[in-house]
Design an enzyme around this catalytic site. Structure first.
Site, mmCIF file in Angstrom:
data_model
loop_
_atom_site.group_PDB
_atom_site.id
_atom_site.type_symbol
_atom_site.label_atom_id
_atom_site.label_comp_id
_atom_site.label_asym_id
_atom_site.label_seq_id
_atom_site.Cartn_x
_atom_site.Cartn_y
_atom_site.Cartn_z
ATOM 1 N N GLY A 18 0.836 -1.195 0.000
ATOM 2 C CA GLY A 18 0.000 0.000 0.000
ATOM 3 C C GLY A 18 0.862 1.233 0.000
ATOM 4 N N PHE A 47 1.853 3.116 2.260
ATOM 5 C CA PHE A 47 2.792 3.299 3.359
ATOM 6 C C PHE A 47 3.886 2.252 3.373
ATOM 7 C CE2 PHE A 47 -0.498 0.394 4.471
ATOM 8 C CZ PHE A 47 0.242 -0.674 4.913
ATOM 9 N N VAL A 49 3.152 -5.356 3.692
ATOM 10 C CA VAL A 49 2.875 -6.261 4.805
ATOM 11 C C VAL A 49 3.351 -7.663 4.448
ATOM 12 C CG1 VAL A 49 1.113 -7.241 6.289
ATOM 13 C CG2 VAL A 49 0.865 -4.917 5.463
ATOM 14 N N LYS A 67 4.248 -5.372 9.233
ATOM 15 C CA LYS A 67 4.047 -4.216 8.359
ATOM 16 C C LYS A 67 5.341 -3.427 8.327
ATOM 17 C CE LYS A 67 0.887 -0.393 8.824
ATOM 18 N NZ LYS A 67 -0.509 -0.089 9.129
ATOM 19 N N ASP A 80 -10.720 5.582 9.328
ATOM 20 C CA ASP A 80 -10.532 4.896 8.060
ATOM 21 C C ASP A 80 -11.139 3.495 8.094
ATOM 22 O OD1 ASP A 80 -9.782 4.771 5.431
ATOM 23 O OD2 ASP A 80 -7.695 4.232 5.838
#
Ligand SMILES: *[C@@H]1O[C@H](CO)[C@@H](O)[C@H](O)[C@H]1NC(C)=O
Ligand SMILES: *[C@@H]1O[C@H](CO)[C@@H](O)[C@H](O)[C@H]1NC(C)=O
Ligand SMILES: *[C@@H]1O[C@H](CO)[C@@H](O)[C@H](O)[C@H]1NC(C)=O
Ligand SMILES: *[C@@H]1O[C@H](CO)[C@@H](O)[C@H](O)[C@H]1NC(C)=O
Ligand SMILES: *[C@@H]1O[C@H](CO)[C@@H](O)[C@H](O)[C@H]1NC(C)=O
Ligand SMILES: *[C@@H]1O[C@H](CO)[C@@H](O)[C@H](O)[C@H]1NC(C)=O
Length: 925
Positions: free
Chosen positions: A580, A582, A585, A599, A700
């Site tokens: 993603g 960021f 994972v 992560k 979120d």
């Protein structure tokens, strides 16, 4: 006779006055009174600050938010005099308070828990509240330097400041030892700068510093009698350091190996009692710019720094024990030999102090006896030495007697000593040596008595029996002290909560049942959290069998990067669960087969944003633990690497089972499964909103952030955007937080924000953002359609709009139900109820939406129809003192005992868990 006319008149006047005063308050803003009070107490405020406007938001050095609440007071360096009113605490939206460089006096007041920056250095404040920092989980930077506080200890409340980056408290009267909690295992994963210079600290550097991410460490010039002492060894393991100031203390021992400190530029070690040779790795360290070494007992050759670093190495005025005054000139071989002899003994100070010059026989060197310019006797007896016997002794070929009796020397007798040609006597009696005694020439007198393990292969476990018994006693003592301290703290917290509660309740004038002071679950959570942050309680057992409080040591959450590399097969492609914005994972497998999710935050230009999300996530997840929130098992901060370790959720995200079941070869979810998932999510979010001491807003919520176990029970994950209420303003400036399709209208458009600053209910209103997202998720579960569906005609593209329209048309409603759901009468009734709840949750106005607890109340009877045996315990019984694998095992056992009877065991068997599916929550952007 009554005059109704008059009654009407009076009441309308009262009404009018009320309305008028409300209007005045609204116009002036809620913080007006407090700011006026502040203005009054600062003597020269009117002239210097020109605080005259009736709107405090227009005052110089004051900033407000849209709701006219004061968020910043920045009155540094204004030559102010006076003091601060205790009402400042009422500025509940205050984020920045800066009053440095003035002449302000009096006690420093409490401030609101939402504070982010505090700068009060260079004033005359006479005291500072010990519990000031309690619950300040947003606080990032603090500077208290140079205030005349009376002597005090570093307050424990500081441990609540989990977002702390910079803490500067120089010359503030701190006494005692430097607390452990500043270390890598403490509550501040993001701590960068720690400045505690010019206090009254004593004792050594805490071992917990090892592995910390601190970049600037300023501990110089302690004013206590004994100052800081012990060795600097732990600095070796603080490889993030850029600046080290420890000058003006009583540190001893050698300069540690700083060769892995590739950002280190400023090292000030002067004015201590450091000994030994300067490590060549320091001399060649490329990043180094300034090195200060004078007034120590450093030995060997004076260094020439190859990197052009500025050195304060003044040979004429600065004391050190270099063998020569000429930098770069080597020492004589004999001196080098003697230095290597004392190296494994830690370069004892008594030698360094007397070993002067470049010829051991020219002066009287402690421990050295010369005869005719050659060393004949080494006499290190009874000098309290520890360490081992250096093989370099063998180089001293003229030695006839080697006497090192009555010390604490460990290890073995080096075989090479048998080669010493003139040796007549070796006396090593009364030490802790072990191992085979090498065979010396005939005629060499060996004195070996008083070494219990000499002749044995290994030291028996009791080899250093004295010290290990000592350690045991120490450990027990620590445990006992830990428990006592823990109990005292719990008592303290209890009392504080009691006081706080009473204070809160007073204005309402309600009589409280003392038994209801703290909701039992709150107390468990609060205490568990506090202890987790305090790291108190060496013992692994609950404090009392009935208390339900588990001593959590935050330290047990730090996991080394090496371990994470190992378990993820060096972050290999095959282990990727998802990617993603960021980062990535990974799946990891521990010894014994237990799985974890790792992560790994993206480094590079995203790093800044990544760091704050990383810290938020740690801060939140160490505070909130709930059966329906994904648990953080640990984290790792190593250089640029930022990793979070979670329990592994084998069935991946809800989005996978809801929207991608076909591609994955899965069965569609049955209605009762969807219902259970909805209730799980509602409970998890309810906990965030209502049941913790603070209010957390997830911001979120969406199906890719809802993870499922093999039993298809759900947990909410991804807390990187979570905010404490009242909300941090910064998050609004970035604008985009959350995911389109799930954003509440007032949040997405930012138009109705004033509403959330409504006097009392700030937090509760903004939790409605999550309620909205939850409503969208319910709609997705009912329809099997995504929040935004590009494949639909434009008027049906937005799920919420379409769903709410269809909801109004009773006859059309059955058609929106996901066709894969088998609908009988009972199911239809259940779906209708949930559809209504979904509509309610997505109401346009936040105040029209229900609380999450309402959602729980609606959903739980529906679930119970099928599942009456749902276990109710929310505490889980996980003891975070356990190792990671143990904790995982406990979780798994717990899940295994759950009475939930998965109908999906068959489908889960052929699930491809490492496909492209979003098996873990992914980026927000
Ligand atoms: C504080 O007051 C003294 C005199 O009372 C003055 O000399 C000094 O400059 C002031 N300090 C600051 C920072 O204003
Ligand atoms: C902490 O200090 C560093 C360097 O001094 C600075 O760059 C950073 O912005 C500070 N952090 C905060 C939250 O003020
Ligand atoms: C450090 O100083 C303390 C007194 O403050 C003393 O008890 C301790 O023994 C000293 N430690 C060392 C290694 O010198
Ligand atoms: C430094 O780290 C290593 C490895 O983690 C550890 O064995 C050692 O004890 C640490 N040294 C100090 C002084 O903390
Ligand atoms: C270290 O030495 C340099 C050069 O003499 C000097 O400029 C600097 O102020 C010193 N730093 C400290 C912390 O004493
Ligand atoms: C000192 O030792 C050297 C060689 O080890 C030897 O040549 C010399 O004679 C010795 N001096 C005395 C006075 O023993």
């Amino acid at each position: 006779m009554e005059n109704p006319q008059m009654g009407f008149g009076v009441s309308s006047i009262i009404c009018f006055v009320l309305v008028l005063s409300v209007m005045v308050i609204a116009a002036r803003g809620q913080d007006y009174e407090v700011m006026i009070m502040l203005k009054k107490m600062i003597i020269n405020a009117p002239t210097t600050l020109q605080w005259t406007d009736s709107d405090v938001c227009k005052w110089n050095h004051v900033q407000c938010d849209k709701g006219k609440r004061v968020t910043s007071i920045q009155i540094g360096n204004q030559n102010l005099q006076g003091s601060l009113p205790k009402e400042l605490e009422k500025l509940s939206e205050l984020e920045n308070f800066e009053c440095q460089g003035n002449n302000l006096t009096g006690s420093f007041p409490y401030l609101t828990k939402s504070l982010q920056n505090l700068f009060i250095q260079d004033n005359m404040f006479s005291s500072f509240p010990n519990d000031f920092f309690m619950d300040m989980s947003n606080l990032e930077a603090v500077c208290l330097d140079d205030n005349p506080f009376p002597q005090w200890q570093v307050p424990h409340s500081l441990e609540d400041c989990v977002a702390l980056q910079n803490f500067s408290a120089q010359n503030v009267g701190f006494v005692g030892t430097i607390p452990d909690f500043f270390g890598s295992r403490g509550p501040f994963p993001g701590l960068l700068n720690l400045a505690l210079s010019r206090n009254y600290f004593e004792g050594g550097l805490p071992a917990s510093f090892s592995g910390s991410s601190i970049e600037t460490l300023l501990l110089n010039g302690q004013n206590s009698n004994s100052k800081l002492n012990g060795t600097l060894e732990v600095l070796k393991n603080m490889t993030s350091l850029k600046q080290i100031w420890v000058h003006g203390n009583s540190f001893t021992g050698p300069i540690p190996d700083l060769s892995h400190h590739d950002q280190l530029y400023d090292v000030s070690l002067r004015d201590n009692q450091l000994t030994g040779v300067i490590p060549p790795s320091l001399v060649t360290l490329p990043s180094l710019k300034v090195v200060n070494l004078t007034n120590n007992n450093l030995q060997g050759s004076p260094p020439v720094f190859e990197n052009g670093a500025k050195v304060d190495n003044n040979m004429n005025t600065g004391r050190n024990q270099f063998c020569t005054k000429i930098p770069g000139q080597p020492c004589s071989p004999l001196v080098n030999t003697l230095l290597s002899v004392v190296e494994p003994l830690g370069y004892p100070l008594r030698f360094a102090e007397s070993w002067e010059g470049n010829d051991p026989c020219a002066n009287t060197w402690t421990g050295i006896v010369c005869s005719g310019g050659n060393i004949s006797v080494i006499n290190f007896q009874s000098m309290d030495l520890s360490g081992s016997i250096s093989p370099s002794f063998a180089t001293l070929t003229s030695v006839t007697k080697l006497l090192i009796a009555n010390n604490h020397i460990t290890g073995t007798i080096p075989t090479v000593l048998t080669s010493m040609p003139l040796l007549q006597e070796l006396d090593v009696s009364n030490n802790n040596l072990y191992g085979r005694v090498p065979s010396f020439r005939e005629g060499v007198v060996l004195k070996l008595g008083g070494n219990p393990d000499i002749g044995k292969d290994k030291p028996t476990s009791g080899a250093d029996s004295d010290s290990s018994i000592g350690d045991n006693i120490k450990n027990h003592l620590q445990i006992v002290i830990g428990i006592v301290v823990g109990a005292v703290i719990l008592l303290g917290i209890g009392i504080l909560l009691f006081i706080k509660y009473r204070r809160k309740m007073k204005p309402k004038g309600k009589v409280q049942n003392p038994n209801a002071i703290v909701h039992p679950r709150h107390s468990v959570d609060d205490n568990a959290m506090r202890i987790s942050i305090a790291g108190v309680g060496g013992g692994g057992a609950p404090l009392s069998p009935r208390s339900n409080v588990y001593p959590v040591e935050a330290g047990s959450m730090v996991i080394s990067i090496q371990v994470l590399r190992e378990v993820t097969n060096n972050f290999s492609e095959e282990n990727i669960l998802g990617k993603g914005g960021f980062g990535t994972v990974y799946k990891g497998e521990l010894e014994g087969g237990t799985k974890i999710a790792v992560k790994r935050m993206q480094s590079g230009n995203m790093a800044e944003k990544g760091l704050s999300e990383f810290m938020v996530e740690i801060a939140v997840l160490t505070k909130v633990r709930h059966k329906h929130l994904v648990s953080l098992l640990g984290y790792c901060l190593d250089g640029d690497e930022r990793l979070l370790v979670y329990e592994y959720m084998p069935q991946g995200a809800l989005s996978r089972l809801l929207f991608h079941w076909k591609e994955e070869g899965l069965k569609p979810l049955e209605w009762k499964t969807r219902l259970t998932i909805a209730l799980d999510v509602a409970r998890g979010v309810e906990y965030l909103h209502d049941l913790t001491q603070q209010i957390f807003i997830h911001r979120d919520l969406k199906p890719s952030n809802i993870l499922l176990g093999d039993d298809l029970r759900a947990k909410v994950s991804d807390f990187g955007l979570v905010r404490l209420a009242p909300q941090g303003k910064a998050s609004f400036q970035t604008g985009l937080a959350g995911t389109f399709g799930y954003l509440a209208p007032e949040y997405a458009e930012g138009t109705n924000m004033e509403i959330s600053f409504d006097s009392t209910a700030t937090g509760r209103l903004t939790t409605k953002v999550d309620v909205y997202s939850f409503g969208v998720i319910l709609m997705e579960m009912i329809t099997g359609r995504k929040a935004l569906d590009e494949s639909r005609p434009e008027e049906n593209f937005h799920l919420v709009t379409w769903f709410r329209r269809m909801l109004l048309k009773k006859d059309l409603f059955p058609m929106i139900i996901d066709p894969t759901i088998a609908v009988d009468d009972e199911t239809f009734a259940s779906i209708s109820t949930v559809a209504e709840l979904a509509g309610h949750c997505t109401s346009r106005e936040p105040y029209q939406r229900p609380d999450m607890s309402h959602a729980v109340r609606v959903l739980s009877p529906l679930v119970e129809v099928w599942e009456p045996t749902e276990p109710i315990d929310e505490t889980y019984g996980v003891n975070f003192e356990m190792t990671l694998p143990q904790a995982l095992q406990r979780w798994e056992d717990h899940e295994g005992n759950s009475t939930w009877n998965s109908t999906y065991s068959s489908s889960s068997a052929n699930t491809n868990t490492n496909g492209q599916s979003q098996a873990f929550p992914l980026g927000h952007l």
